[in-house]
Enzyme design. Structure first.
Site, PDB file in Angstrom:
ATOM      1  N   ASP A  22       0.830  -1.213   0.000  1.00  0.00           N
ATOM      2  CA  ASP A  22       0.000   0.000   0.000  1.00  0.00           C
ATOM      3  C   ASP A  22       0.864   1.261   0.000  1.00  0.00           C
ATOM      4  O   ASP A  22       1.996   1.258   0.487  1.00  0.00           O
ATOM      5  CB  ASP A  22      -0.912  -0.033   1.243  1.00  0.00           C
ATOM      6  CG  ASP A  22      -2.096   0.914   1.109  1.00  0.00           C
ATOM      7  OD1 ASP A  22      -2.338   1.427  -0.006  1.00  0.00           O
ATOM      8  OD2 ASP A  22      -2.775   1.152   2.124  1.00  0.00           O
ATOM      9  N   HIS A  39       2.354   3.396  -9.054  1.00  0.00           N
ATOM     10  CA  HIS A  39       2.122   1.964  -9.288  1.00  0.00           C
ATOM     11  C   HIS A  39       3.290   1.339 -10.054  1.00  0.00           C
ATOM     12  O   HIS A  39       3.687   0.206  -9.770  1.00  0.00           O
ATOM     13  CB  HIS A  39       0.806   1.749 -10.054  1.00  0.00           C
ATOM     14  CG  HIS A  39      -0.408   2.143  -9.262  1.00  0.00           C
ATOM     15  ND1 HIS A  39      -0.592   1.759  -7.958  1.00  0.00           N
ATOM     16  CD2 HIS A  39      -1.486   2.906  -9.577  1.00  0.00           C
ATOM     17  CE1 HIS A  39      -1.737   2.252  -7.510  1.00  0.00           C
ATOM     18  NE2 HIS A  39      -2.297   2.966  -8.474  1.00  0.00           N
ATOM     19  N   LEU A 133      10.579 -20.371  -4.658  1.00  0.00           N
ATOM     20  CA  LEU A 133       9.637 -19.465  -3.987  1.00  0.00           C
ATOM     21  C   LEU A 133       8.273 -19.600  -4.660  1.00  0.00           C
ATOM     22  O   LEU A 133       8.180 -19.565  -5.888  1.00  0.00           O
ATOM     23  CB  LEU A 133      10.114 -18.014  -4.118  1.00  0.00           C
ATOM     24  CG  LEU A 133       9.185 -16.950  -3.526  1.00  0.00           C
ATOM     25  CD1 LEU A 133       9.310 -16.911  -2.000  1.00  0.00           C
ATOM     26  CD2 LEU A 133       9.484 -15.559  -4.087  1.00  0.00           C
TER      27      LEU A 133
HETATM   28  C1  IPE Z   1      -5.447  -2.655  -0.196  1.00  0.00           C
HETATM   29  O1  IPE Z   1      -5.116  -1.325  -0.352  1.00  0.00           O
HETATM   30  C2  IPE Z   1      -5.435  -3.340  -1.524  1.00  0.00           C
HETATM   31  C3  IPE Z   1      -4.130  -3.521  -2.147  1.00  0.00           C
HETATM   32  C4  IPE Z   1      -2.970  -3.171  -1.650  1.00  0.00           C
HETATM   33  C5  IPE Z   1      -4.175  -4.162  -3.434  1.00  0.00           C
HETATM   34  P1  IPE Z   1      -6.219  -0.192  -0.520  1.00  0.00           P
HETATM   35  O2  IPE Z   1      -5.497   1.079  -0.665  1.00  0.00           O
HETATM   36  O3  IPE Z   1      -7.171  -0.568  -1.597  1.00  0.00           O
HETATM   37  O4  IPE Z   1      -6.996  -0.284   0.877  1.00  0.00           O
HETATM   38  P2  IPE Z   1      -7.920   0.783   1.598  1.00  0.00           P
HETATM   39  O5  IPE Z   1      -8.969   1.203   0.615  1.00  0.00           O
HETATM   40  O6  IPE Z   1      -7.050   1.914   1.999  1.00  0.00           O
HETATM   41  O7  IPE Z   1      -8.459   0.053   2.782  1.00  0.00           O
HETATM   42  C1  IPE Z   2      -1.569   0.266  -3.333  1.00  0.00           C
HETATM   43  O1  IPE Z   2      -1.351   1.636  -3.391  1.00  0.00           O
HETATM   44  C2  IPE Z   2      -1.804  -0.334  -4.689  1.00  0.00           C
HETATM   45  C3  IPE Z   2      -3.188  -0.738  -4.935  1.00  0.00           C
HETATM   46  C4  IPE Z   2      -4.167  -0.695  -4.092  1.00  0.00           C
HETATM   47  C5  IPE Z   2      -3.472  -1.239  -6.271  1.00  0.00           C
HETATM   48  P1  IPE Z   2      -2.542   2.681  -3.390  1.00  0.00           P
HETATM   49  O2  IPE Z   2      -2.907   2.970  -4.799  1.00  0.00           O
HETATM   50  O3  IPE Z   2      -3.647   2.215  -2.526  1.00  0.00           O
HETATM   51  O4  IPE Z   2      -1.824   3.936  -2.758  1.00  0.00           O
HETATM   52  P2  IPE Z   2      -2.474   4.978  -1.738  1.00  0.00           P
HETATM   53  O5  IPE Z   2      -3.023   4.180  -0.587  1.00  0.00           O
HETATM   54  O6  IPE Z   2      -3.541   5.720  -2.490  1.00  0.00           O
HETATM   55  O7  IPE Z   2      -1.322   5.838  -1.337  1.00  0.00           O
HETATM   56 MG    MG Z   3      -4.083   2.444  -0.565  1.00  0.00          MG
END
Ligand code: IPE
Ligand code: IPE
Ligand code: MG
Length: 245
Positions: A22, A39, A133
């Site tokens: 995240d 990303h 792995l």
């Molecule tokens: C969780 O992250 C999903 C992934 C890392 C793929 P999100 O950014 O979607 O989660 P929330 O919405 O903050 O809970």
């Molecule tokens: C995690 O990073 C990747 C996915 C959920 C696909 P985010 O896109 O949720 O990044 P933040 O949480 O907005 O910083």
């Molecule tokens: Mg996120």
């Protein structure tokens, strides 16, 4: 890459590490970049973390790449994330295979284009003999959705109520071929599960760091392993260090 022989590893390396990757969006925003740049940086980081996980002796690595809730993001971001999945398979499959990584998928592929579904299945097939792995990619994965799927399948298979035990349920989950995660890591500081491995994580240890995913490096993975090594997993029992007199 760091040389494994120079690294001091703790003795009890977790067999299965799961990561909620995240913070890509905030990483990008903090640099004045578009979210997709975050990303892409996240994918670059994944490459080095997979290699480090294998070097450190982790056998199963599960990564949360796209949740069942992530479809609610703006269409352009969803499309970008799907493109990244495709790019990663095209560009990384050869080196993953050469490095002994076995790819698996948890979640539902149905919502992807048929050609992309076929590409994912082919990648799984190509790497199925690898055993350095096991990499479970959680893509269009949701823990609740997984449990709903399991219940439907158990009913479809005519399983009788009294035959349903915790191990039966485990066999019907997407993760049936993997042990439960010993350690779940979440980057970017959020203190929530976000629908990740809600059954399997019942007794996992957690490591939450403020570091955004693109900056979570092999040294911090090692730090997480060291923190894990200090934990006492009690599973409801009392402490082995505090036995009653
Ligand atoms: C969780 O992250 C999903 C992934 C890392 C793929 P999100 O950014 O979607 O989660 P929330 O919405 O903050 O809970
Ligand atoms: C995690 O990073 C990747 C996915 C959920 C696909 P985010 O896109 O949720 O990044 P933040 O949480 O907005 O910083
Ligand atoms: Mg996120």
């Amino acid at each position: 890459m760091t040389n494994a022989s120079e690294i001091k590893l703790p003795e009890n390396i977790p067999e299965h590490v799961a990561i909620i990757m995240d913070g890509n969006g905030r990483w990008a925003r903090s640099r004045g970049l578009p979210r997709m740049a975050g990303h892409r940086a996240g994918v670059d980081n994944l490459r080095r973390i997979i290699e480090a996980a294998a070097e450190y002796g982790i056998k199963y690595l599960t990564i949360y790449a796209f949740s069942t809730e992530n479809w609610k993001r703006p269409p352009a971001e969803v499309k970008g994330l799907i493109n990244i999945l495709e790019d990663v398979i095209d560009r990384e499959l050869k080196s993953l295979d050469e490095n002994g990584v076995q790819l698996r998928h948890i979640g539902r592929l149905e919502q992807l284009r048929p050609e992309l579904q076929a590409k994912v299945k082919q990648a799984i097939k190509i790497t199925e003999e690898n055993d350095r792995l096991i990499l479970n990619v959680a893509w269009n994965y949701g823990g609740r959705d997984e449990i709903v799927c399991a219940i439907r399948e158990m009913i479809a298979d005519g399983i009788e109520p009294e035959e349903i035990t915790e191990s039966t349920v485990g066999r019907y989950l997407f993760t049936s071929e993997s042990p439960d995660p010993d350690l779940i890591i979440r980057t970017s500081g959020e203190m929530r599960v976000s629908n990740f491995l809600i059954w399997q994580g019942a007794y996992s240890e957690w490591y939450v760091t403020k570091t955004y995913w693109p900056d979570f490096d092999p040294e911090e993975l090692l730090e997480a392993l060291n923190v894990y090594a200090q934990r006492e997993r009690r599973y409801g029992r009392i402490s082995g260090k505090a036995l009653p007199r």
